[in-house]
Design a protein around this motif. Structure first.
Motif, short mmCIF file in Angstrom:
data_model
loop_
_atom_site.label_atom_id
_atom_site.label_comp_id
_atom_site.label_asym_id
_atom_site.label_seq_id
_atom_site.Cartn_x
_atom_site.Cartn_y
_atom_site.Cartn_z
N PRO A 26 46.39 -10.81 72.51
CA PRO A 26 46.82 -10.55 73.88
C PRO A 26 46.45 -11.71 74.79
N LEU A 27 47.35 -12.08 75.67
CA LEU A 27 47.09 -13.14 76.64
C LEU A 27 47.29 -12.54 78.03
N ASP A 28 46.19 -12.37 78.75
CA ASP A 28 46.24 -11.75 80.08
C ASP A 28 46.65 -12.80 81.12
N LEU A 29 47.80 -12.59 81.71
CA LEU A 29 48.34 -13.52 82.71
C LEU A 29 48.30 -12.94 84.12
N SER A 30 47.55 -11.89 84.31
CA SER A 30 47.56 -11.17 85.58
C SER A 30 47.06 -12.00 86.76
N ARG A 31 46.31 -13.05 86.52
CA ARG A 31 45.79 -13.86 87.62
C ARG A 31 46.59 -15.15 87.84
N VAL A 32 47.68 -15.29 87.12
CA VAL A 32 48.51 -16.48 87.27
C VAL A 32 49.27 -16.40 88.59
N GLU A 33 49.08 -17.41 89.42
CA GLU A 33 49.76 -17.44 90.72
C GLU A 33 50.95 -18.38 90.73
N GLN A 34 50.87 -19.49 89.99
CA GLN A 34 51.95 -20.47 89.95
C GLN A 34 52.12 -20.97 88.51
N VAL A 35 53.35 -21.31 88.17
CA VAL A 35 53.64 -21.86 86.84
C VAL A 35 54.65 -22.97 87.01
N ASP A 36 54.39 -24.10 86.34
CA ASP A 36 55.36 -25.19 86.34
C ASP A 36 55.88 -25.40 84.92
N ALA A 37 56.65 -26.44 84.71
CA ALA A 37 57.23 -26.71 83.39
C ALA A 37 56.16 -26.91 82.33
N ALA A 38 55.05 -27.53 82.70
CA ALA A 38 53.96 -27.73 81.75
C ALA A 38 53.36 -26.40 81.30
N GLY A 39 53.23 -25.48 82.25
CA GLY A 39 52.70 -24.15 81.92
C GLY A 39 53.63 -23.39 80.99
N LEU A 40 54.94 -23.48 81.26
CA LEU A 40 55.91 -22.84 80.36
C LEU A 40 55.86 -23.48 78.97
N GLY A 41 55.72 -24.80 78.96
CA GLY A 41 55.63 -25.51 77.67
C GLY A 41 54.40 -25.08 76.89
N LEU A 42 53.30 -24.85 77.59
CA LEU A 42 52.08 -24.40 76.93
C LEU A 42 52.27 -23.01 76.33
N LEU A 43 52.94 -22.12 77.05
CA LEU A 43 53.22 -20.79 76.51
C LEU A 43 54.08 -20.87 75.26
N VAL A 44 55.08 -21.75 75.27
CA VAL A 44 55.96 -21.91 74.10
C VAL A 44 55.15 -22.46 72.93
N MET A 45 54.28 -23.45 73.18
CA MET A 45 53.45 -24.01 72.12
C MET A 45 52.53 -22.94 71.53
N MET A 46 51.92 -22.12 72.40
CA MET A 46 51.05 -21.05 71.92
C MET A 46 51.84 -20.05 71.07
N HIS A 47 53.06 -19.76 71.49
CA HIS A 47 53.91 -18.85 70.72
C HIS A 47 54.19 -19.43 69.33
N ARG A 48 54.56 -20.70 69.28
CA ARG A 48 54.88 -21.33 68.00
C ARG A 48 53.68 -21.38 67.07
N ARG A 49 52.52 -21.73 67.61
CA ARG A 49 51.32 -21.82 66.77
C ARG A 49 50.88 -20.46 66.26
N SER A 50 50.94 -19.46 67.11
CA SER A 50 50.54 -18.12 66.66
C SER A 50 51.55 -17.59 65.64
N ALA A 51 52.84 -17.84 65.86
CA ALA A 51 53.86 -17.38 64.91
C ALA A 51 53.67 -18.06 63.55
N ALA A 52 53.31 -19.34 63.56
CA ALA A 52 53.08 -20.06 62.31
C ALA A 52 51.92 -19.46 61.52
#
Length: 85
Positions: free
Chosen positions: A26-52
């Motif tokens: 589980p990744l708690d994002l409840s305190r995230v106030e802003q997200v940029d392209a780098a933040g979205l990229g980090l989420l995608v990378m985390m998804h790929r690594r966990s899926a692998a």
């Protein structure tokens, strides 16, 4: 060989996946106030690594603005979302 602990031990295993027995992370994002392209990229990378590793990344507490951004970017299809309690 003596067992090491602390930063030396962490440095020696850096880049090596730890044994993982969980089926979801589980990744708690409840305190995230802003997200940029780098933040979205980090989420995608985390998804790929966990899926692998055969582990499902579950986004929890996703603020409405972030959920909307994930939908606009077409990334909502990648993630599992925890149900609000």
């Amino acid at each position: 060989e003596p067992q090491r602990s602390g930063p030396e031990a962490a440095g020696s295993t850096l880049g090596t996946p730890a044994p993982l027995h969980a089926t979801e992370i589980p990744l708690d994002l409840s305190r995230v106030e802003q997200v940029d392209a780098a933040g979205l990229g980090l989420l995608v990378m985390m998804h790929r690594r966990s899926a692998a590793l055969g582990v499902r990344l579950v986004l929890a507490g996703v603020p409405a603005h972030l959920h909307h951004l994930l939908i606009l970017a077409g990334l909502d299809r990648l993630f599992f979302f925890a149900m609000a309690v």
